[in-house]
Design a protein around this motif. Structure first.
Motif, short mmCIF file in Angstrom:
data_model
loop_
_atom_site.label_atom_id
_atom_site.label_comp_id
_atom_site.label_asym_id
_atom_site.label_seq_id
_atom_site.Cartn_x
_atom_site.Cartn_y
_atom_site.Cartn_z
N LYS A 160 -18.25 3.59 -14.99
CA LYS A 160 -18.73 2.36 -14.36
C LYS A 160 -19.73 1.65 -15.25
CE LYS A 160 -20.52 0.70 -9.94
NZ LYS A 160 -20.99 1.11 -8.58
N THR A 161 -20.61 2.46 -15.93
CA THR A 161 -21.56 1.84 -16.86
C THR A 161 -20.83 1.13 -17.99
OG1 THR A 161 -23.20 3.55 -16.34
CG2 THR A 161 -23.50 2.31 -18.38
N GLU A 162 -19.80 1.79 -18.50
CA GLU A 162 -19.00 1.16 -19.55
C GLU A 162 -18.32 -0.11 -19.07
OE1 GLU A 162 -17.39 0.52 -23.25
OE2 GLU A 162 -18.98 1.91 -22.61
N GLU A 163 -17.89 -0.08 -17.83
CA GLU A 163 -17.25 -1.28 -17.25
C GLU A 163 -18.24 -2.42 -17.14
OE1 GLU A 163 -15.36 -2.50 -12.95
OE2 GLU A 163 -14.88 -0.49 -13.75
N HIS A 164 -19.49 -2.12 -16.74
CA HIS A 164 -20.52 -3.17 -16.68
C HIS A 164 -20.80 -3.75 -18.07
CE1 HIS A 164 -22.35 -1.49 -12.67
NE2 HIS A 164 -21.14 -2.03 -12.52
N ASN A 165 -20.81 -2.89 -19.06
CA ASN A 165 -21.02 -3.40 -20.42
C ASN A 165 -19.89 -4.35 -20.83
OD1 ASN A 165 -23.37 -1.91 -20.69
ND2 ASN A 165 -22.32 -0.13 -21.57
N GLN A 166 -18.68 -3.98 -20.43
CA GLN A 166 -17.55 -4.84 -20.75
C GLN A 166 -17.64 -6.18 -20.01
OE1 GLN A 166 -14.03 -2.58 -19.88
NE2 GLN A 166 -14.25 -1.21 -21.68
N VAL A 167 -18.13 -6.18 -18.78
CA VAL A 167 -18.31 -7.45 -18.03
C VAL A 167 -19.35 -8.32 -18.72
CG1 VAL A 167 -19.12 -8.45 -15.85
CG2 VAL A 167 -17.58 -6.46 -15.83
N ARG A 168 -20.49 -7.69 -19.14
CA ARG A 168 -21.50 -8.47 -19.84
C ARG A 168 -20.95 -9.04 -21.15
NH1 ARG A 168 -25.06 -4.29 -17.91
NH2 ARG A 168 -24.77 -3.12 -19.87
N GLU A 169 -20.17 -8.21 -21.87
CA GLU A 169 -19.58 -8.69 -23.11
C GLU A 169 -18.59 -9.83 -22.86
OE1 GLU A 169 -18.87 -9.04 -27.15
OE2 GLU A 169 -20.47 -8.00 -26.04
N LEU A 170 -17.86 -9.72 -21.75
CA LEU A 170 -16.91 -10.79 -21.40
C LEU A 170 -17.64 -12.10 -21.12
CD1 LEU A 170 -14.02 -11.71 -20.67
CD2 LEU A 170 -14.47 -10.93 -18.33
N GLU A 171 -18.74 -12.04 -20.37
CA GLU A 171 -19.51 -13.24 -20.06
C GLU A 171 -20.11 -13.85 -21.34
OE1 GLU A 171 -19.76 -14.88 -17.34
OE2 GLU A 171 -18.60 -13.47 -16.11
N ARG A 172 -20.61 -13.00 -22.21
CA ARG A 172 -21.17 -13.52 -23.45
C ARG A 172 -20.10 -14.18 -24.31
NH1 ARG A 172 -21.27 -12.58 -28.45
NH2 ARG A 172 -19.86 -10.79 -28.20
N LYS A 173 -18.95 -13.49 -24.40
CA LYS A 173 -17.84 -14.04 -25.19
C LYS A 173 -17.36 -15.38 -24.60
CE LYS A 173 -13.31 -12.78 -27.03
NZ LYS A 173 -12.24 -11.75 -27.06
N ASP A 174 -17.28 -15.44 -23.29
CA ASP A 174 -16.84 -16.69 -22.64
C ASP A 174 -17.84 -17.82 -22.89
OD1 ASP A 174 -14.90 -17.96 -20.60
OD2 ASP A 174 -16.86 -18.35 -19.70
N PHE A 175 -19.16 -17.49 -22.84
CA PHE A 175 -20.17 -18.52 -23.09
C PHE A 175 -20.12 -19.00 -24.54
CE2 PHE A 175 -24.43 -19.64 -24.61
CZ PHE A 175 -24.71 -20.70 -23.76
N ASP A 176 -19.99 -18.05 -25.47
CA ASP A 176 -19.91 -18.44 -26.89
C ASP A 176 -18.67 -19.30 -27.14
OD1 ASP A 176 -22.22 -17.06 -27.35
OD2 ASP A 176 -21.25 -15.25 -28.13
N SER A 177 -17.58 -18.92 -26.50
CA SER A 177 -16.35 -19.71 -26.66
C SER A 177 -16.53 -21.11 -26.10
CB SER A 177 -15.19 -19.00 -25.97
OG SER A 177 -14.02 -19.78 -26.07
N PHE A 178 -17.19 -21.23 -24.95
CA PHE A 178 -17.45 -22.55 -24.36
C PHE A 178 -18.35 -23.38 -25.28
CE2 PHE A 178 -20.06 -25.33 -21.66
CZ PHE A 178 -19.06 -26.08 -21.04
N GLN A 179 -19.36 -22.72 -25.85
CA GLN A 179 -20.26 -23.43 -26.75
C GLN A 179 -19.52 -23.97 -27.98
OE1 GLN A 179 -23.48 -23.85 -26.09
NE2 GLN A 179 -24.51 -24.30 -28.02
N THR A 180 -18.60 -23.15 -28.51
CA THR A 180 -17.90 -23.54 -29.74
C THR A 180 -16.74 -24.49 -29.48
OG1 THR A 180 -18.46 -21.39 -30.70
CG2 THR A 180 -16.69 -22.64 -31.75
N ALA A 181 -15.96 -24.20 -28.45
CA ALA A 181 -14.73 -24.95 -28.22
C ALA A 181 -14.94 -26.22 -27.41
CB ALA A 181 -13.70 -24.06 -27.50
N VAL A 182 -16.04 -26.30 -26.64
CA VAL A 182 -16.23 -27.45 -25.75
C VAL A 182 -17.51 -28.21 -26.09
CG1 VAL A 182 -16.50 -28.23 -23.36
CG2 VAL A 182 -14.92 -26.36 -23.90
N VAL A 183 -18.65 -27.51 -26.03
CA VAL A 183 -19.92 -28.20 -26.15
C VAL A 183 -20.05 -28.94 -27.48
CG1 VAL A 183 -22.43 -27.92 -26.21
CG2 VAL A 183 -21.06 -26.63 -24.56
N MET A 184 -19.77 -28.25 -28.56
CA MET A 184 -19.98 -28.87 -29.87
C MET A 184 -19.05 -30.07 -30.12
SD MET A 184 -20.68 -25.44 -32.16
CE MET A 184 -20.84 -26.39 -33.66
N PRO A 185 -17.71 -29.93 -29.94
CA PRO A 185 -16.86 -31.12 -30.19
C PRO A 185 -17.07 -32.24 -29.18
CG PRO A 185 -15.56 -29.30 -29.31
CD PRO A 185 -16.91 -28.74 -29.61
#
Length: 737
Positions: A410-435
């Protein structure tokens, strides 16, 4: 400028052309190719490479000059090889348009600064080489010579016949050669030129290109003398009158308004003090000779007298004094061709399809990534549970060990959720916010440049009131109302872009907030969740208030620009109206308002009117009623313009009130109190608008409206009683504008 003494210098009747169409032999144009050994016209016709906008701007002066020579040489070869003259004219027009567009890109700043001077510089396209030739009556002959040079239309108030390139006879006995104005008229049609039409048929349809019909208006306003040529009660036009007739600027400057009060009999010089050269000689007829007819429809055959009866009232100023009507591009239609490019740019910067495509692409990728992550998590959970059940059943591990393994998973799953949220935010920053941020910032800058450019051109070439601007020359310049409306569209588009940028950054902040709150929520730390949510909420409120204040500031600046411009515009329209209202009122006062007094009342009607409207012989007051309708609608344009400008200012002020209420609401004021204040301010602005419109309307009624209505009612009643009423008159007056 035509000198009053022009008639005293017969040797200067024919002026030298402004520029020769081709250089003379031995000029530097011909000597520049000396020694080349190859005739440029006989050189192989190799196509020139396409010229790009970037190349035009970045070329040096020498490179640009060489390119211009190459393009002209190619054009000259094509012109020499053309099948006929019409094709050569078309080739020249295309070449001139292409070269003008190239220079528009290269000298864009200078052309924008020059404003309407460009129109003045290009007015003489396709004009004859001789600028003007004086027409005069021969002492030994009764023929009248009208030169084609003096009869070409130079105004938007020209007739349909002029626009179609009709031929002008040179005298009443001699047929005319083909009109030299045909190529120019073709050019006008290809460039979207449209003459300002009059609702009176005879004033808009002409079969001659001569000036003797005053550009489609009754010729009687140019001179008033009896059939013997003796000076009578001549009605001379004023400078202000000539301005609103739609006469081009150079023609206005050439006109003479100072009349010799003691002209010597038989001497044409006194007449030349009050008429342009092409108008001279019309009062110099031999008293013993029969009067000549200068009607545009019967120059060659009609025997009707050219001089109207001076005892009949001249009502031609009902047409010559008011501005052009109807306009081809009224301001309320927002379709003037001069502003077409700006309107297209506004639509382009307002189009959000590109941004929506970027956001939709990210949303699809994000949804796909989250779905795949959820599916992988589900499969891992099922596999882990099955494995633990098998291990416990076989006795390999105990329940305590199984619980520890499940907690670790379960702890590993929580880490994966946090990593997913971070990855999604970084992707939004790069693919949407900047252009998207770059696109919006670029468009905001473009909208600001459009705003400043159009703002500087609200009053062409000057920051001082220009009394010649309102309704001048038909549709040559867009009305101030149309410019302000387009300025409002630019402002609204820019505000929409600012709102989109604010929403984009707010979305980014919300996604960052969710990414920060995920660990606290997964670990069940509700106090930290509440604290973090309060922080982000406070930050969002501060950003919203700052954005509302910036929007209010921009709206107030826009309101100040519009208010200053509207005040000047209303002043100009009001001054222009009062320039023409008194003489119109004096003329209307001479027309009997009672039907009984109209029985013996007569007006001057040009001969062409009788030819085109035979009913005028039996019911001459039909002509008067048509002029009254035209004058009423045409003059009311000044009132409409003021009213529309005031209404536009009212809209902007209401937008400012709404923006201020938004700031008060976000600043923590009582919403009910804010709404009450907003409603009270809106009522005050509405009452102020109603009062200003009432004042403008009262000025119209007191100056002209009531008098026109009374005269129309009297003339209309008389026509109804005598059987001369026409159904076309039922369209009404200013109510139908």
């Amino acid at each position: 400028m035509l000198s009053p003494s022009a008639g005293k210098q017969p040797e200067r009747q024919v002026l030298a052309p402004k520029a020769l169409p081709t250089p003379p032999t031995g000029s530097r144009s011909s000597s520049s190719h000396r020694g080349m050994g190859v005739d440029p016209l006989s050189a192989p016709n190799t196509p020139l490479p396409p010229l790009t906008k970037q190349a035009v701007i970045t070329q040096t002066t020498d490179q640009f000059a060489r390119g211009a020579i190459e393009r002209f040489t190619a054009f000259a070869r094509n012109e020499a090889a053309a099948a006929d003259d019409a094709e050569r004219v078309r080739l020249f027009a295309e070449f001139f348009v292409s070269e003008s567009r190239i220079r528009r890109e290269r000298y864009g700043a200078a052309i924008s600064a020059m404003g309407s001077e460009i129109l003045d510089l290009t007015r003489d396209l396709f004009r004859p080489m001789a600028a003007r030739r004086e027409s005069s009556n021969s002492i030994t002959s009764e023929t009248v010579e009208l030169t084609p040079q003096s009869s070409e239309p130079r105004s938007h108030r020209g007739s349909i016949g002029s626009a179609l390139g009709g031929n002008t006879p040179t005298s009443s006995q001699t047929p005319a050669p083909p009109s030299p104005a045909t190529p120019a008229n073709q050019n006008w049609q290809s460039s979207g030129y449209m003459p300002s039409l009059s609702p009176i048929l005879s004033m808009s349809v002409s079969d001659a290109l001569d000036e003797e019909d005053s550009r489609g208006r009754p010729a009687s306003r140019w001179w008033e003398s009896d059939s013997t040529g003796a000076p009578g009660g001549r009605l001379e036009r004023s400078k202000r009158e000539s301005k609103y007739m739609g006469v081009p600027k150079e023609a206005r400057e050439a006109l003479q308004w100072i009349d010799d009060t003691h002209p010597s009999p038989g001497d044409g010089s006194g007449k030349r003090d009050s008429f342009p050269p092409e108008k001279t000689g019309w009062h110099d007829q031999d008293p013993a000779a029969p009067p000549q007819n200068f009607s545009r429809s019967s120059l060659a055959s009609s025997s009707a007298p050219a001089t109207p009866n001076p005892d009949h009232l001249d009502v031609s100023r009902l047409v010559t004094l008011p501005p052009p009507y109807p306009r081809h591009h009224p301001a309320v239609n927002n379709n003037h061709p001069e502003l077409a490019q700006t309107r297209a740019e506004v639509r382009a910067i307002s189009d959000m399809k590109e941004i929506e495509v970027i956001k939709d692409a990210f949303e699809q990728d994000s949804a796909k990534m989250r779905a795949e992550a959820a599916e992988a998590t589900k499969k891992r959970r099922q596999a882990l549970r099955q494995h633990l059940q098998e291990q416990v059943s076989s006795g390999t591990i105990g329940y305590a060990e199984a619980a520890a393994i499940e907690a670790e998973a379960k702890t590993e799953e929580h880490n994966q959720v946090r990593e997913l949220e971070r990855k999604d935010f970084d992707s939004f920053q790069t693919a949407v916010v900047m252009p998207v941020n770059e696109i919006l910032q670029t468009r905001i800058n473009a909208a600001t440049n459009l705003f400043q450019s159009l703002r500087s051109r609200l009053f062409d070439e000057t920051h001082e009131s220009n009394p010649n601007l309102p309704q001048e020359e038909g549709d040559e310049q867009p009305e101030l109302l149309e410019k302000l409306t387009l300025l409002k569209w630019i402002f609204e588009a820019r505000e929409s872009l600012h709102r989109s940028l604010y929403d984009l950054l707010s979305d980014r902040n919300d996604r960052y907030r969710d990414m920060v709150l995920v660990p606290y929520r997964l670990e069940g730390q509700n106090d930290k969740v509440a604290s973090a949510e309060a922080f982000f909420a406070e930050d969002a409120a501060k950003r919203a208030l700052a954005f509302a204040e910036e929007a209010l500031r921009r709206t107030q600046e826009f309101r100040d620009v519009v208010e200053e411009t509207v005040v000047r515009g209303v002043e100009v329209q009001l001054n222009a109206f009062w320039d023409i209202a008194p003489p119109l009122k004096r003329l209307l006062d001479k027309i009997p308002a009672d039907g009984a007094d109209l029985e013996g009342f007569h007006i001057q009607i040009p001969a062409a009117e009788f030819a085109e409207n035979p009913s005028y012989h039996e019911h001459p007051l039909q002509y008067l009623y048509s002029l009254l309708l035209h004058a009423e609608k045409s003059t009311y344009q000044f009132i409409e313009s003021q009213t529309n400008l005031l209404c536009l200012l009212h809209e902007v002020k209401e937008a400012c009130v709404t923006a201020k209420a938004k700031v008060m609401e976000l600043d923590g004021r009582d919403p009910a109190r804010v709404e009450e204040t907003k409603a009270e301010e809106t009522r005050r602005l509405t009452d102020d608008l109603k009062e200003k419109v009432r004042v403008v309307q009262d000025q119209w009624n007191s100056a002209l409206g009531e008098t026109v209505g009374i005269v129309k009612e009297g003339v209309g009643g008389y026509l109804l009683e005598t059987g001369g009423w026409d159904e076309s008159f039922e369209e009404g007056g200013v109510g139908g504008v």
